[in-house]
Enzyme design. Structure first.
Site, PDB file in Angstrom:
ATOM      1  N   HIS A   4      28.001   8.345  17.798  1.00 53.09           N
ATOM      2  CA  HIS A   4      26.997   8.097  18.832  1.00 53.09           C
ATOM      3  C   HIS A   4      27.103   6.680  19.397  1.00 53.09           C
ATOM      4  O   HIS A   4      26.755   6.451  20.554  1.00 53.09           O
ATOM      5  CB  HIS A   4      25.595   8.353  18.278  1.00 53.09           C
ATOM      6  N   GLU A  21      19.426   2.322  23.140  1.00 54.47           N
ATOM      7  CA  GLU A  21      20.055   3.607  22.832  1.00 54.47           C
ATOM      8  C   GLU A  21      19.420   4.342  21.655  1.00 54.47           C
ATOM      9  O   GLU A  21      19.298   5.565  21.676  1.00 54.47           O
ATOM     10  CB  GLU A  21      21.543   3.397  22.508  1.00 54.47           C
TER      11      GLU A  21
END
Length: 348
Positions: free
Chosen positions: A103, A122
């Site tokens: 990720h 994020e």
């Protein structure tokens, strides 16, 4: 940790409720939510716009094996110890560390931007609400700051931790050298996660396109999907797919979920605590996500079958190479990055 997972599940539910099905039909960033929510009866989703990360630079990136051999000789061992302590008590943390690396790299490159802790960063994007392993990275960073202050980047710690989790979780103890020398990014936006991260509802073309946009091949995509052989998934992301099935596997999933979208279920029902090629034997009828089931296609089934039939070793070797290749995505240098003193915030 259980409370954190429950909170994440609640947050996801609230966000999905607020955004609603209409948000999944537009061509904006929110159009990508279809990868991360149930399909609706309102027609096909529009293609997801993507923010392109630089493709891997395999020769002139500045990365090298043993990068810290002079500046911080014990760096990799310090990370390895932190990972071993965490995974020894909970294999799921190891799965989380591998996922954390993925990720991170798919949004702005492998620059530890996923670790930054601010309201619009994020880590608070919908795909990242269930990420695990932050505390392991922080523990390793704290120890490294004592041993060799401001020498080891958080981005490299994430890469080392994913490698060490792989070693601990594979049957054959797969170890591979990780080139290092990454710098940490200074920018992190939650709204960049949906356009860049394929999700549990992604179809095969979306998976191919997502990985290709990062310089990774379809073969890399299939290989890295094997990480779903460990870890747990929320029922909200797969249960609808089994609504029309009444075999024992589907019945077992419904029983485990108990009507609760936030319930966590093992992704591999055969060897749930091992990172192994069993995933590829499960592809077809016994995987959870749409994005797993679509690998049962003419484009990808040859490699899936090879991995399923070659007693682990073939996949483990290819997985190690794909992890190293992924680690070159969007590498930052001293010109556009820094070595953070704390992984959760930029230096001031």
């Amino acid at each position: 940790m259980a409370k954190q997972q429950q909170l994440a599940a609640v947050v996801v539910t609230l966000l999905l409720a607020l955004l609603g099905p209409a948000a999944c039909q537009d061509a904006s960033t929110n159009g990508c939510l279809g990868r991360w929510r149930r399909d609706t009866a309102q027609g096909p989703l529009q293609p997801c716009p993507r923010i392109q990360s630089p493709a891997p630079v395999l020769r002139s990136s500045g990365l090298s094996v043993g990068y810290y051999s002079s500046s911080c000789p014990g760096a990799e061992e310090i990370v390895r110890k932190a990972v071993a302590e965490a995974v020894g008590s909970d294999p799921g943390v190891g799965a989380g560390l591998i996922r954390l690396f993925f990720h991170d790299c798919f949004v702005r490159g492998c620059d530890a931007s996923v670790l930054l802790n601010s309201p619009d960063a994020e880590r608070f994007g919908i795909p990242n609400l269930s990420l695990r392993g932050f505390e392991v990275i922080d523990a390793a960073k704290t120890a490294l700051q004592t041993a060799c202050p401001n020498k080891v980047s958080c981005a490299d710690i994430v890469a080392f931790a994913a490698r060490d989790a792989t070693y601990l979780l594979t049957n054959n103890k797969t170890f591979f050298d990780v080139p290092s020398g990454r710098y940490d990014g200074r920018v992190s936006f939650a709204n960049e996660t949906l356009p860049n991260l394929p999700g549990p509802f992604s179809d095969l073309q979306d998976l191919k396109d997502s990985f290709a946009s990062k310089g990774l091949s379809t073969s890399d995509m299939v290989t890295l999907s094997g990480a779903h052989s460990i870890g747990r998934a929320q029922c909200r992301f797969f249960l609808d797919r089994f609504a029309g099935r009444n075999d024992s596997f589907a019945q077992s999933l419904r029983a485990q979920c108990g009507g609760n979208d936030g319930t966590m279920v093992a992704q591999d029902y055969v060897t749930p605590d091992f990172l192994d090629s069993q995933y590829f034997k499960n592809v077809g009828k016994y995987v959870l996500f749409t994005s797993d089931a679509v690998l049962n296609s003419t484009d990808t089934m040859g490699l899936v079958t090879d991995y399923a039939n070659n007693n682990q070793g073939l996949w483990e070797g290819k997985f190690a190479k794909a992890m190293v290749k992924m680690g070159y995505i969007g590498v930052k240098t001293s010109a556009d990055g820094e070595i953070r003193a704390e992984c959760s915030k930029v230096n001031y």
